[in-house]
Motif scaffolding. Structure first.
Motif, PDB file in Angstrom:
ATOM      1  N   GLU A 193     -16.959  59.580-107.194  1.00 28.02           N
ATOM      2  CA  GLU A 193     -16.318  58.369-107.711  1.00 28.02           C
ATOM      3  C   GLU A 193     -16.308  57.264-106.663  1.00 28.02           C
ATOM      4  O   GLU A 193     -16.649  56.117-106.959  1.00 28.02           O
ATOM      5  CB  GLU A 193     -14.862  58.658-108.125  1.00 28.02           C
ATOM      6  N   SER A 233     -15.991  65.491-106.841  1.00 27.11           N
ATOM      7  CA  SER A 233     -15.817  64.437-107.855  1.00 27.11           C
ATOM      8  C   SER A 233     -15.206  63.189-107.223  1.00 27.11           C
ATOM      9  O   SER A 233     -15.597  62.064-107.546  1.00 27.11           O
ATOM     10  CB  SER A 233     -14.917  64.917-108.985  1.00 27.11           C
ATOM     11  N   SER A 292     -19.743  55.811-106.264  1.00 23.59           N
ATOM     12  CA  SER A 292     -20.069  54.988-107.423  1.00 23.59           C
ATOM     13  C   SER A 292     -19.372  53.627-107.334  1.00 23.59           C
ATOM     14  O   SER A 292     -19.969  52.579-107.624  1.00 23.59           O
ATOM     15  CB  SER A 292     -19.647  55.723-108.693  1.00 23.59           C
ATOM     16  N   ILE A 293     -18.125  53.627-106.893  1.00 22.78           N
ATOM     17  CA  ILE A 293     -17.369  52.385-106.751  1.00 22.78           C
ATOM     18  C   ILE A 293     -17.990  51.511-105.658  1.00 22.78           C
ATOM     19  O   ILE A 293     -18.176  50.301-105.838  1.00 22.78           O
ATOM     20  CB  ILE A 293     -15.883  52.681-106.455  1.00 22.78           C
ATOM     21  N   GLY A 348     -15.120  48.240-111.589  1.00 25.33           N
ATOM     22  CA  GLY A 348     -14.917  49.395-112.463  1.00 25.33           C
ATOM     23  C   GLY A 348     -15.889  49.401-113.629  1.00 25.33           C
ATOM     24  O   GLY A 348     -16.471  50.438-113.957  1.00 25.33           O
ATOM     25  N   HIS A 374      -8.565  54.499-105.530  1.00 27.04           N
ATOM     26  CA  HIS A 374      -9.407  54.778-104.372  1.00 27.04           C
ATOM     27  C   HIS A 374      -9.287  53.681-103.311  1.00 27.04           C
ATOM     28  O   HIS A 374      -9.311  53.967-102.110  1.00 27.04           O
ATOM     29  CB  HIS A 374     -10.881  54.894-104.792  1.00 27.04           C
ATOM     30  N   ILE A 425      -8.693  53.437-111.605  1.00 25.04           N
ATOM     31  CA  ILE A 425      -9.355  54.420-110.725  1.00 25.04           C
ATOM     32  C   ILE A 425      -9.878  53.707-109.473  1.00 25.04           C
ATOM     33  O   ILE A 425      -9.757  54.213-108.357  1.00 25.04           O
ATOM     34  CB  ILE A 425     -10.512  55.146-111.452  1.00 25.04           C
ATOM     35  N   LEU A 432     -15.992  53.067-114.663  1.00 21.66           N
ATOM     36  CA  LEU A 432     -14.665  53.648-114.411  1.00 21.66           C
ATOM     37  C   LEU A 432     -13.584  52.614-114.736  1.00 21.66           C
ATOM     38  O   LEU A 432     -13.815  51.411-114.605  1.00 21.66           O
ATOM     39  CB  LEU A 432     -14.528  54.041-112.935  1.00 21.66           C
TER      40      LEU A 432
END
Length: 164
Positions: A9, A5, A12-13, A35, A48, A44, A40
């Motif tokens: 994430e 996960s 995706s970012i 985001g 990261h 978040i 997100l």
């Protein structure tokens, strides 16, 4: 959170950051905007990547990684099918006499030039960039209509690099 996960994430970012930069330039590299694009919360994104510099560095690493994969695949393809470039050269020659083939060759050459420009613009390894330049010089001979312009521009670029 599982490591899978976490990686999902981050990916995706990074992809959202690439879209933001493509749409708005580096100014688009904002945790809230990235985001939103990634679906997100900004917190978040910041967890990261605590700074935009770190996110930008990760975007560059992602791009170089993708280029490496693509170039490795191309190298493998040319190893498996070494006649590809020979066929390309033959079609270029045919294109000088056949308008339909010429149009296809011109499209292929535009795509090839764009790929080389992209590679040189973002590649951090000067040895690989030099190998690409050599290939461009060799390839210029198959495109005589643009060879002089290409080689003149290459000479100017190399000259400006040695003066700095």
């Amino acid at each position: 959170m599982s490591s899978r996960s976490h990686r999902r994430e981050r990916r995706s970012i990074v992809l959202a950051a690439m879209d933001a930069i493509a749409a708005q330039g580096i100014a688009g590299l904002d945790a809230a905007a990235v985001g939103r694009e990634a679906g997100l919360p900004a917190a978040i994104v910041r967890r990261h990547f605590p700074s935009t510099d770190r996110l930008a560095a990760e975007v560059l690493d992602h791009i170089v990684g993708e280029l490496h994969v693509e170039l490795t695949a191309l190298a493998h393809l040319l190893t498996e099918r070494p006649t590809l470039l020979l066929v390309f050269a033959e079609l270029e020659l045919r294109g000088r006499r056949d308008p339909l083939v010429r149009a296809a060759v011109e499209r292929a050459n535009r795509r090839w030039r764009a790929a080389v420009r992209s590679l040189l613009a973002s590649h951090p390894d000067p040895d690989v960039a030099a190998a690409v330049l050599v290939a461009v010089v060799k390839g210029a001979s198959t495109d005589p209509a643009n060879a002089a312009q290409v080689l003149t521009r290459l000479a100017l670029l190399l000259e400006s690099e040695t003066k700095d």
